[in-house]
Design a protein around this motif. Sequence first.
Motif, PDB file in Angstrom:
ATOM      1  N   PHE A   9      42.479  44.014  33.055  1.00  0.00           N
ATOM      2  CA  PHE A   9      43.534  43.551  33.972  1.00  0.00           C
ATOM      3  C   PHE A   9      44.401  42.535  33.220  1.00  0.00           C
ATOM      4  O   PHE A   9      43.954  41.914  32.249  1.00  0.00           O
ATOM      5  CB  PHE A   9      42.938  42.802  35.181  1.00  0.00           C
ATOM      6  N   ASN A  11      44.992  39.657  34.042  1.00  0.00           N
ATOM      7  CA  ASN A  11      44.468  38.286  34.074  1.00  0.00           C
ATOM      8  C   ASN A  11      43.476  37.940  32.959  1.00  0.00           C
ATOM      9  O   ASN A  11      43.091  36.793  32.818  1.00  0.00           O
ATOM     10  CB  ASN A  11      43.885  37.952  35.458  1.00  0.00           C
ATOM     11  N   PRO A  35      35.785  45.669  37.043  1.00  0.00           N
ATOM     12  CA  PRO A  35      34.604  44.809  37.156  1.00  0.00           C
ATOM     13  C   PRO A  35      33.306  45.554  37.501  1.00  0.00           C
ATOM     14  O   PRO A  35      32.279  45.326  36.844  1.00  0.00           O
ATOM     15  CB  PRO A  35      35.001  43.826  38.252  1.00  0.00           C
ATOM     16  N   SER A  53      32.003  40.224  37.463  1.00  0.00           N
ATOM     17  CA  SER A  53      32.075  39.621  38.810  1.00  0.00           C
ATOM     18  C   SER A  53      31.113  38.439  38.940  1.00  0.00           C
ATOM     19  O   SER A  53      29.920  38.569  38.604  1.00  0.00           O
ATOM     20  CB  SER A  53      31.675  40.651  39.859  1.00  0.00           C
ATOM     21  N   SER A  80      46.431  38.261  43.187  1.00  0.00           N
ATOM     22  CA  SER A  80      45.967  39.607  42.834  1.00  0.00           C
ATOM     23  C   SER A  80      44.667  39.994  43.529  1.00  0.00           C
ATOM     24  O   SER A  80      44.058  41.001  43.163  1.00  0.00           O
ATOM     25  CB  SER A  80      45.797  39.715  41.326  1.00  0.00           C
ATOM     26  N   VAL A  81      44.241  39.216  44.500  1.00  0.00           N
ATOM     27  CA  VAL A  81      43.094  39.614  45.314  1.00  0.00           C
ATOM     28  C   VAL A  81      43.480  39.307  46.758  1.00  0.00           C
ATOM     29  O   VAL A  81      43.565  38.145  47.148  1.00  0.00           O
ATOM     30  CB  VAL A  81      41.807  38.841  44.948  1.00  0.00           C
ATOM     31  N   SER A 101      35.669  46.347  42.849  1.00  0.00           N
ATOM     32  CA  SER A 101      35.285  44.941  42.999  1.00  0.00           C
ATOM     33  C   SER A 101      33.884  44.736  43.537  1.00  0.00           C
ATOM     34  O   SER A 101      33.357  45.560  44.296  1.00  0.00           O
ATOM     35  CB  SER A 101      36.270  44.290  43.964  1.00  0.00           C
ATOM     36  N   LYS A 102      33.287  43.614  43.194  1.00  0.00           N
ATOM     37  CA  LYS A 102      32.069  43.170  43.876  1.00  0.00           C
ATOM     38  C   LYS A 102      32.333  41.837  44.572  1.00  0.00           C
ATOM     39  O   LYS A 102      32.196  41.711  45.772  1.00  0.00           O
ATOM     40  CB  LYS A 102      30.905  43.036  42.897  1.00  0.00           C
ATOM     41  N   THR A 103      32.794  40.847  43.790  1.00  0.00           N
ATOM     42  CA  THR A 103      32.990  39.505  44.350  1.00  0.00           C
ATOM     43  C   THR A 103      33.942  39.528  45.554  1.00  0.00           C
ATOM     44  O   THR A 103      33.656  38.950  46.601  1.00  0.00           O
ATOM     45  CB  THR A 103      33.574  38.570  43.263  1.00  0.00           C
ATOM     46  N   SER A 104      35.072  40.197  45.395  1.00  0.00           N
ATOM     47  CA  SER A 104      36.102  40.131  46.438  1.00  0.00           C
ATOM     48  C   SER A 104      35.692  40.900  47.694  1.00  0.00           C
ATOM     49  O   SER A 104      36.090  40.541  48.801  1.00  0.00           O
ATOM     50  CB  SER A 104      37.426  40.664  45.900  1.00  0.00           C
ATOM     51  N   GLY A 140      43.174  42.864  41.140  1.00  0.00           N
ATOM     52  CA  GLY A 140      43.724  43.095  39.801  1.00  0.00           C
ATOM     53  C   GLY A 140      45.137  43.656  39.803  1.00  0.00           C
ATOM     54  O   GLY A 140      45.928  43.395  40.711  1.00  0.00           O
ATOM     55  N   PHE A 170      36.265  34.024  40.671  1.00  0.00           N
ATOM     56  CA  PHE A 170      36.149  35.483  40.756  1.00  0.00           C
ATOM     57  C   PHE A 170      35.287  36.064  39.638  1.00  0.00           C
ATOM     58  O   PHE A 170      34.509  36.979  39.858  1.00  0.00           O
ATOM     59  CB  PHE A 170      37.543  36.123  40.688  1.00  0.00           C
TER      60      PHE A 170
HETATM   61  C1  LIG Z   1      41.259  37.498  40.046  1.00  0.00           C
HETATM   62  C2  LIG Z   1      40.719  38.688  40.064  1.00  0.00           C
HETATM   63  O1  LIG Z   1      39.376  38.712  40.120  1.00  0.00           O
HETATM   64  C3  LIG Z   1      38.595  39.820  39.704  1.00  0.00           C
HETATM   65  C4  LIG Z   1      37.739  40.218  40.808  1.00  0.00           C
HETATM   66  C5  LIG Z   1      36.459  40.643  40.630  1.00  0.00           C
HETATM   67  C6  LIG Z   1      35.633  41.181  41.768  1.00  0.00           C
HETATM   68  O2  LIG Z   1      36.139  41.236  42.891  1.00  0.00           O
HETATM   69  O3  LIG Z   1      34.465  41.565  41.557  1.00  0.00           O
HETATM   70  C7  LIG Z   1      35.907  40.585  39.342  1.00  0.00           C
HETATM   71  C8  LIG Z   1      36.591  40.074  38.303  1.00  0.00           C
HETATM   72  C9  LIG Z   1      37.910  39.453  38.433  1.00  0.00           C
HETATM   73  O4  LIG Z   1      38.750  39.827  37.388  1.00  0.00           O
HETATM   74  C10 LIG Z   1      41.541  39.910  40.111  1.00  0.00           C
HETATM   75  O5  LIG Z   1      41.028  41.017  40.094  1.00  0.00           O
HETATM   76  O6  LIG Z   1      42.750  39.799  40.188  1.00  0.00           O
END
Ligand SMILES: C=C(O[C@@H]1C=C(C(=O)O)C=C[C@H]1O)C(=O)O
Length: 266
Positions: A9, A11, A35, A53, A80-81, A101-104, A140, A170
């Motif tokens: 990504f 970022n 991720p 994540s 971006s989330v 994604s996992k964290t979001s 992302g 994140f």
């Molecule tokens: C900031 C961000 O966070 C991302 C979100 C992630 C997740 O949701 O698991 C994992 C890594 C990060 O790069 C993005 O995706 O924009």
Amino acid sequence: MLKIGWIDFLNTLPFNFEIAGIKPEFEYKLYKGVPVKLNKLLRNKEIDIAIASSAEYIENFQDYLILPNLSISATNKVHSVAIFSNKQLSDIKEVYLSKASKTSRYLTKIIFDIFLKKEISYKELENYQDIEKKSVLLIGDNAIFFSDRFKYVYDLSEIWYKNTGLPFVFALWILNKEIFYKKERQLRQFYNILMESKEKILKNLPNFVKNFVKTEKFSREFATEYIKNLDYNLTEKHIQSLKLFSKYLQDVKIIKKEPKFNLLNF
Ligand SMILES: C=C(O[C@@H]1C=C(C(=O)O)C=C[C@H]1O)C(=O)O
């Protein structure tokens, strides 16, 4: 050979030691992906270390260590989330979740269950067709790319910040515990390289964006402002935020055990 997982990504630009012109003295291979893919490679020990994540660390902390001083975090808006929708928050009944994604995904559940006390039905986002008819969690580059199709943007780290006063973490640089002893020298060097890249790229961001960011998806101005707004540090405050996130994950029954945050002492 150090096997390094790399989120592809925009970022992760400040970690990009290759464009910073820093050459490791050890051999390495980059494994690129979203991720979730990297979380899995790391868990299966197919790679040694990854920017992955934060929730992957929290769920399997016994197996992992964290590189200090580095993260992808945001205080207030991340841009971006977000949950993108053409509906007002009070009218949203179902949310389609990004499979990357996992964290979001977990943060979305905490936001609705704990902060908003609102019952939501969750679905998998299988494709991007007619996306504007849905309420979707995107992360992302896709989040940036599709944002103009929607009237409302519910930025996840902004909501976290309003409810906790803390930056949201994140992503972390996570490594498999057992490789630390086998590859300590490479890891120390890699850590120094990441710190150096971060400093060098952030100091001269417009130049790096100009030379290395493709402009089909976003403008250079946007890319520069977006990265500038992110927080790549990992301080006591970030750890405090990770601990609170973990507590909420226990409350919503996603995890059972309170994690320990084991940072390498480099
Ligand atoms: C900031 C961000 O966070 C991302 C979100 C992630 C997740 O949701 O698991 C994992 C890594 C990060 O790069 C993005 O995706 O924009």
